[in-house]
Design a protein around this motif. Structure first.
Motif, PDB file in Angstrom:
ATOM      1  N   ARG A   1       0.695  -1.147   0.172  1.00 55.24           N
ATOM      2  CA  ARG A   1      -0.028   0.088  -0.189  1.00 55.24           C
ATOM      3  C   ARG A   1       0.908   1.489  -0.108  1.00 55.24           C
ATOM      4  NH1 ARG A   1      -3.358  -2.215   5.454  1.00 55.24           N
ATOM      5  NH2 ARG A   1      -1.434  -2.229   5.865  1.00 55.24           N
ATOM      6  N   THR A   2       2.314   1.038   0.603  1.00 53.23           N
ATOM      7  CA  THR A   2       2.674   2.535   0.565  1.00 53.23           C
ATOM      8  C   THR A   2       3.361   2.774  -1.007  1.00 53.23           C
ATOM      9  OG1 THR A   2       3.814   1.553   2.486  1.00 53.23           O
ATOM     10  CG2 THR A   2       5.180   3.122   1.549  1.00 53.23           C
TER      11      THR A   2
ATOM     12  N   ASP B   1     -11.205  11.417  -7.681  1.00 50.92           N
ATOM     13  CA  ASP B   1     -11.307  10.224  -7.417  1.00 50.92           C
ATOM     14  C   ASP B   1     -10.630   9.167  -7.006  1.00 50.92           C
ATOM     15  OD1 ASP B   1     -13.771  11.640  -6.702  1.00 50.92           O
ATOM     16  OD2 ASP B   1     -15.435  10.170  -7.722  1.00 50.92           O
ATOM     17  N   LEU B   2      -9.456   8.770  -7.996  1.00 47.68           N
ATOM     18  CA  LEU B   2      -8.874   7.517  -8.158  1.00 47.68           C
ATOM     19  C   LEU B   2      -7.576   8.017  -7.117  1.00 47.68           C
ATOM     20  CD1 LEU B   2      -7.810   4.956  -8.771  1.00 47.68           C
ATOM     21  CD2 LEU B   2      -6.765   6.186 -10.846  1.00 47.68           C
ATOM     22  N   VAL B   3      -7.366   9.377  -7.015  1.00 47.62           N
ATOM     23  CA  VAL B   3      -5.743  10.349  -6.572  1.00 47.62           C
ATOM     24  C   VAL B   3      -6.383  10.499  -5.187  1.00 47.62           C
ATOM     25  CG1 VAL B   3      -4.856  12.361  -5.869  1.00 47.62           C
ATOM     26  CG2 VAL B   3      -5.065  11.771  -8.676  1.00 47.62           C
ATOM     27  N   ALA B   4      -7.701  10.554  -4.223  1.00 46.71           N
ATOM     28  CA  ALA B   4      -8.329  10.743  -3.006  1.00 46.71           C
ATOM     29  C   ALA B   4      -7.607   8.716  -2.818  1.00 46.71           C
ATOM     30  CB  ALA B   4      -9.709  11.285  -3.196  1.00 46.71           C
ATOM     31  N   ARG B   5      -8.338   7.813  -3.036  1.00 50.68           N
ATOM     32  CA  ARG B   5      -8.454   6.793  -2.628  1.00 50.68           C
ATOM     33  C   ARG B   5      -7.176   6.388  -3.175  1.00 50.68           C
ATOM     34  NH1 ARG B   5     -12.574   6.080  -6.558  1.00 50.68           N
ATOM     35  NH2 ARG B   5     -11.877   4.866  -8.403  1.00 50.68           N
ATOM     36  N   ALA B   6      -5.837   6.704  -3.915  1.00 48.26           N
ATOM     37  CA  ALA B   6      -4.768   6.018  -3.643  1.00 48.26           C
ATOM     38  C   ALA B   6      -3.880   6.444  -2.772  1.00 48.26           C
ATOM     39  CB  ALA B   6      -4.174   6.278  -4.942  1.00 48.26           C
TER      40      ALA B   6
ATOM     41  N   PRO C   1      -3.155   3.652   5.702  1.00 46.72           N
ATOM     42  CA  PRO C   1      -3.097   2.786   4.800  1.00 46.72           C
ATOM     43  C   PRO C   1      -4.225   1.419   4.115  1.00 46.72           C
ATOM     44  CG  PRO C   1      -1.373   2.899   6.043  1.00 46.72           C
ATOM     45  CD  PRO C   1      -2.544   3.332   6.388  1.00 46.72           C
ATOM     46  N   GLY C   2      -5.343   0.939   5.119  1.00 45.15           N
ATOM     47  CA  GLY C   2      -5.801   0.461   5.152  1.00 45.15           C
ATOM     48  C   GLY C   2      -7.224   0.871   4.334  1.00 45.15           C
ATOM     49  N   ALA C   3      -7.414   2.395   4.008  1.00 46.92           N
ATOM     50  CA  ALA C   3      -8.183   2.485   2.887  1.00 46.92           C
ATOM     51  C   ALA C   3      -7.793   2.523   1.667  1.00 46.92           C
ATOM     52  CB  ALA C   3      -8.794   4.034   3.275  1.00 46.92           C
ATOM     53  N   ARG C   4      -6.869   2.494   1.536  1.00 46.30           N
ATOM     54  CA  ARG C   4      -6.726   2.351   0.466  1.00 46.30           C
ATOM     55  C   ARG C   4      -6.334   0.745  -0.396  1.00 46.30           C
ATOM     56  NH1 ARG C   4      -0.340   3.887   1.682  1.00 46.30           N
ATOM     57  NH2 ARG C   4      -0.644   5.750   3.761  1.00 46.30           N
ATOM     58  N   PRO C   5      -5.938   1.653  -2.415  1.00 48.95           N
ATOM     59  CA  PRO C   5      -6.379  -0.432  -3.122  1.00 48.95           C
ATOM     60  C   PRO C   5      -5.421  -1.382  -1.811  1.00 48.95           C
ATOM     61  CG  PRO C   5      -6.526   1.525  -4.500  1.00 48.95           C
ATOM     62  CD  PRO C   5      -6.271   2.505  -2.444  1.00 48.95           C
ATOM     63  N   THR C   6      -5.496  -2.143  -2.280  1.00 49.28           N
ATOM     64  CA  THR C   6      -4.725  -3.493  -1.300  1.00 49.28           C
ATOM     65  C   THR C   6      -3.512  -3.397  -1.611  1.00 49.28           C
ATOM     66  OG1 THR C   6      -5.646  -5.159  -1.977  1.00 49.28           O
ATOM     67  CG2 THR C   6      -6.329  -4.549  -0.341  1.00 49.28           C
TER      68      THR C   6
ATOM     69  N   THR D   1     -10.774 -16.404   7.315  1.00 48.76           N
ATOM     70  CA  THR D   1     -13.081 -15.784   7.024  1.00 48.76           C
ATOM     71  C   THR D   1     -12.742 -14.223   6.177  1.00 48.76           C
ATOM     72  OG1 THR D   1     -13.448 -16.677   8.549  1.00 48.76           O
ATOM     73  CG2 THR D   1     -14.847 -14.430   7.797  1.00 48.76           C
ATOM     74  N   VAL D   2     -13.390 -13.651   5.722  1.00 49.10           N
ATOM     75  CA  VAL D   2     -13.447 -12.426   4.109  1.00 49.10           C
ATOM     76  C   VAL D   2     -13.706 -11.264   5.715  1.00 49.10           C
ATOM     77  CG1 VAL D   2     -13.923 -11.044   2.526  1.00 49.10           C
ATOM     78  CG2 VAL D   2     -14.023 -13.919   2.440  1.00 49.10           C
ATOM     79  N   VAL D   3     -12.610 -10.404   5.377  1.00 45.98           N
ATOM     80  CA  VAL D   3     -12.875  -9.299   6.263  1.00 45.98           C
ATOM     81  C   VAL D   3     -12.414  -7.799   4.998  1.00 45.98           C
ATOM     82  CG1 VAL D   3     -10.277  -8.769   6.362  1.00 45.98           C
ATOM     83  CG2 VAL D   3     -11.756  -7.584   8.374  1.00 45.98           C
ATOM     84  N   SER D   4     -12.448  -7.975   4.185  1.00 45.25           N
ATOM     85  CA  SER D   4     -12.847  -7.257   3.227  1.00 45.25           C
ATOM     86  C   SER D   4     -13.273  -7.260   1.606  1.00 45.25           C
ATOM     87  CB  SER D   4     -12.161  -5.753   2.944  1.00 45.25           C
ATOM     88  OG  SER D   4     -10.856  -6.214   3.193  1.00 45.25           O
TER      89      SER D   4
END
Length: 643
Positions: free
Chosen positions: A207-208, A260-265, A270-275, A423-426
């Protein structure tokens, strides 16, 4: 090519094979040259470490290990590593030579790129980084200087959509991390692109790289980085304290989808970004498809009332963003077979106004139907909603995916206090979000509750103990120091909680540090009279605590002490003295009026001495001293008066 400074390596043949022909660039850790591989007759890039780094054994070992790992990473968007070795003690790498320039050079020339170009370059960047993430590698220094844009086969870089992008310096970034730290012990990557967790915790994961890629996208769209300044430390902490602004705040007209893409990345958590880069690549491809479809639909519909040729020209002006030459295609991206071309001149009418009008009407109608149908397929038809898979076990999720034709990709697991292990957490996309039918769903499985054992710190120096706790993801707290006769001053005496206790990440461990031996040495008081012992302790500034016990020793004799002789204690400390009460006493019986000889025998059997006085030793006891029922010490004398 940098040729401003004479370089003694130019013209040298390395390892009997690589003849250096010129210098490309010189960095802080290494210099890059062009060289000819005389065995295979090809041009390569040769990176050789500076002499100042060769003395750092840790750096050299890490650099060599990472080079071997990257050499096994085969991907069209990763700069390939062909060979590695040493020249005059300096480690070097032989890499693929990319004819072109860096993304930094392009941004210097053009300032910024249009959204389609930025997405095209970002896709290939992420494709390379995703391959590394799948191999368990993290780049740690994603920036324009490490992105190479190769010339297209047709020559030049005018059409960036068709250019080949390659990412470099995977291995060097990690080796630098192992040896190049600031005063706080944290790696300071290029601060304009550094992720918040690398600043605060010094840790990096997939995620870094996603964060840094988001900053690069921001710079491609705006021509500047979001945070800048003269003080690198302050710039780094701006990433921790502030959200990255939307690119459209700087450059009007940037599509909201890219904001929106820049904001998510670049979310600070770190947990809120693409994995990982693969998850972000899927988002970029979706955004790029949407941008292309929107441009095609807008351009064509605007031309419907005009002539057939005008409509065809509008179609030709819009780049087919999903159609790329075979040499530039990404392995992850499914291609859209539909392309938009200029109208075929053979369809033009031979003559006649009515016939031309009919043909034009038919052509326009067909074109509108094709556009609407293609637009429906691109924007809606091939998409569906992502199914809810959160709280499914791994086995359940895989069974569901097989039954409904979904592809699964597993991101790094995440610890959870409430979701059981495996178990699937997200999931990404989230339930009910748009996804291509039969597409890939990225699942994050629970690793269960995250726990860390308190390490055994007893006897360690304080600095080493703090390091052990940090490595165990626990926090240090200073406890009150204590004196110790066995643990040296400054070393750990004890911890609370005790070693082996399982704690959550970030829990606090109180560390008690030895103050060394106490300043006052306890004297040997055993055998002394209690009064003398008491006075001696008072002169030393210590307090006597007395406990009387039965003993064969004389009364008021010190028979034991705590602490032991020679122990160190602080001022006003208590020293417990066990004091003899003397031998157990014997109670003299009342012998009055008993026959004198029998009374004498009874006293002797009790361990008492007997003296008989009077006129008739064989008579009866008429008096005794001490009187009856008097306690006396063993061996005491009892006088009997017999008459």
């Amino acid at each position: 090519m940098d040729t401003t400074v004479a370089d003694t390596l130019i013209g040298t043949t390395i390892d009997g094979r690589y003849r250096i022909t010129g210098r490309v660039a010189r960095g802080g850790m290494a210099t890059v040259y062009t060289a000819t591989d005389q065995r295979l007759e090809r041009t390569v890039a040769l990176k050789i470490i500076h002499p100042s780094q060769a003395t750092n054994v840790h750096f050299v070992d890490r650099f060599t290990d990472e080079a071997k790992t990257i050499a096994r990473l085969t991907h069209p968007n990763v700069v390939a590593v062909y060979d590695q070795g040493r020249h005059q003690g300096l480690p070097y790498l032989v890499m693929e030579y990319v004819q072109g320039s860096t993304l930094r050079d392009l941004l210097t020339q053009r300032r910024r790129l249009n959204p389609v170009e930025a997405c095209a370059i970002l896709e290939q960047m992420l494709s390379a980084i995703a391959a590394a993430h799948r191999a368990g590698l993290v780049h740690r220094d994603v920036k324009p200087e490490n992105v190479l844009v190769a010339e297209a086969p047709s020559g030049g870089q005018a059409n960036l959509v068709d250019a080949v992008v390659k990412v470099a310096d995977f291995g060097l970034a990690r080796a630098v991390e192992a040896s190049s730290v600031d005063d706080s012990g944290q790696l300071m990557a290029t601060v304009a692109y550094v992720a918040p967790e690398l600043v605060t915790d010094g840790r990096a994961d997939a995620r870094t790289d996603v964060y840094s890629a988001g900053i690069v996208l921001y710079e491609m769209l705006t021509g500047r980085v979001p945070f800048d300044g003269d003080d690198p430390v302050r710039v780094a902490w701006q990433h921790v304290d502030n959200d990255v602004p939307a690119p459209s705040d700087t450059v009007k007209g940037v599509p909201k989808a890219l904001d929106d893409l820049v904001a998510r990345a670049t979310r600070r958590d770190p947990g809120a970004r693409p994995t990982d880069a693969g998850a972000m690549l899927a988002e970029v491809q979706s955004v790029r498809d949407d941008l292309g479809a929107a441009n095609v639909q807008t351009a064509l519909l605007r031309q419907v009332p005009q002539s057939r040729h005008a409509a065809a020209d509008a179609t030709a002006m819009v780049p087919a963003v999903t159609d790329r030459p075979s040499w530039a295609r990404l392995p992850e991206q499914a291609r859209n077979a539909q392309t938009y071309r200029r109208g075929d001149p053979d369809l033009r009418p031979a003559g006649g106004t009515d016939r031309r009008r009919v043909l034009l009407s038919v052509a326009v109608a067909v074109m509108v139907l094709v556009v609407l149908g293609s637009t429906w397929w691109v924007t809606l038809g091939r998409y569906t909603e992502a199914p809810p898979m959160v709280n499914m076990t791994k086995q359940q999720a895989e069974l569901y995916a097989r039954q409904h034709n979904w592809e699964l990709f597993y991101a790094d697991g995440a610890y959870s206090e409430s979701v059981p292990k495996d178990t699937v957490v997200s999931q990404k996309p989230a339930p009910q979000e748009r996804i291509v039918k039969g597409g890939t769903i990225t699942l994050t499985l629970s690793l269960g509750q995250e726990r860390f054992e308190v390490p055994d710190l007893a006897g360690l120096e304080l600095a080493a103990a703090k390091t052990e706790l940090a490595q165990a993801n626990l926090k240090y707290k200073d406890g009150a120091g204590q004196y110790s006769d066995t643990v040296p001053e400054g070393a750990v005496l004890a911890t609370n909680p005790a070693k082996g206790t399982e704690l959550k990440r970030g829990d606090t461990v109180t560390v008690v540090v030895s103050k060394g031996k106490a300043p006052i040495q306890v004297p040997n008081l055993v055998g002394s009279n209690v009064n003398d012992a008491r006075n001696q302790l008072q002169q030393l500034g210590l307090t006597a605590v007395e406990r009387y016990k039965d003993s064969d020793q004389p009364t008021d004799t010190v028979i034991a002490q705590t602490p032991k002789p020679g122990s160190g204690v602080a001022n006003d400390a208590e020293v417990t003295l066990d004091v003899s009460k003397g031998p157990p006493q014997v109670t003299v019986p009342d012998l009055t009026n008993q026959q004198c000889q029998q009374a004498q025998q009874a006293l002797q059997q009790m361990g008492l001495a007997v003296q008989v006085v009077g006129f008739n030793p064989n008579g009866f006891v008429r008096g005794q001293n001490p009187p009856g029922n008097t306690p006396v010490a063993p061996g005491s004398q009892v006088v009997l008066q017999c008459f």
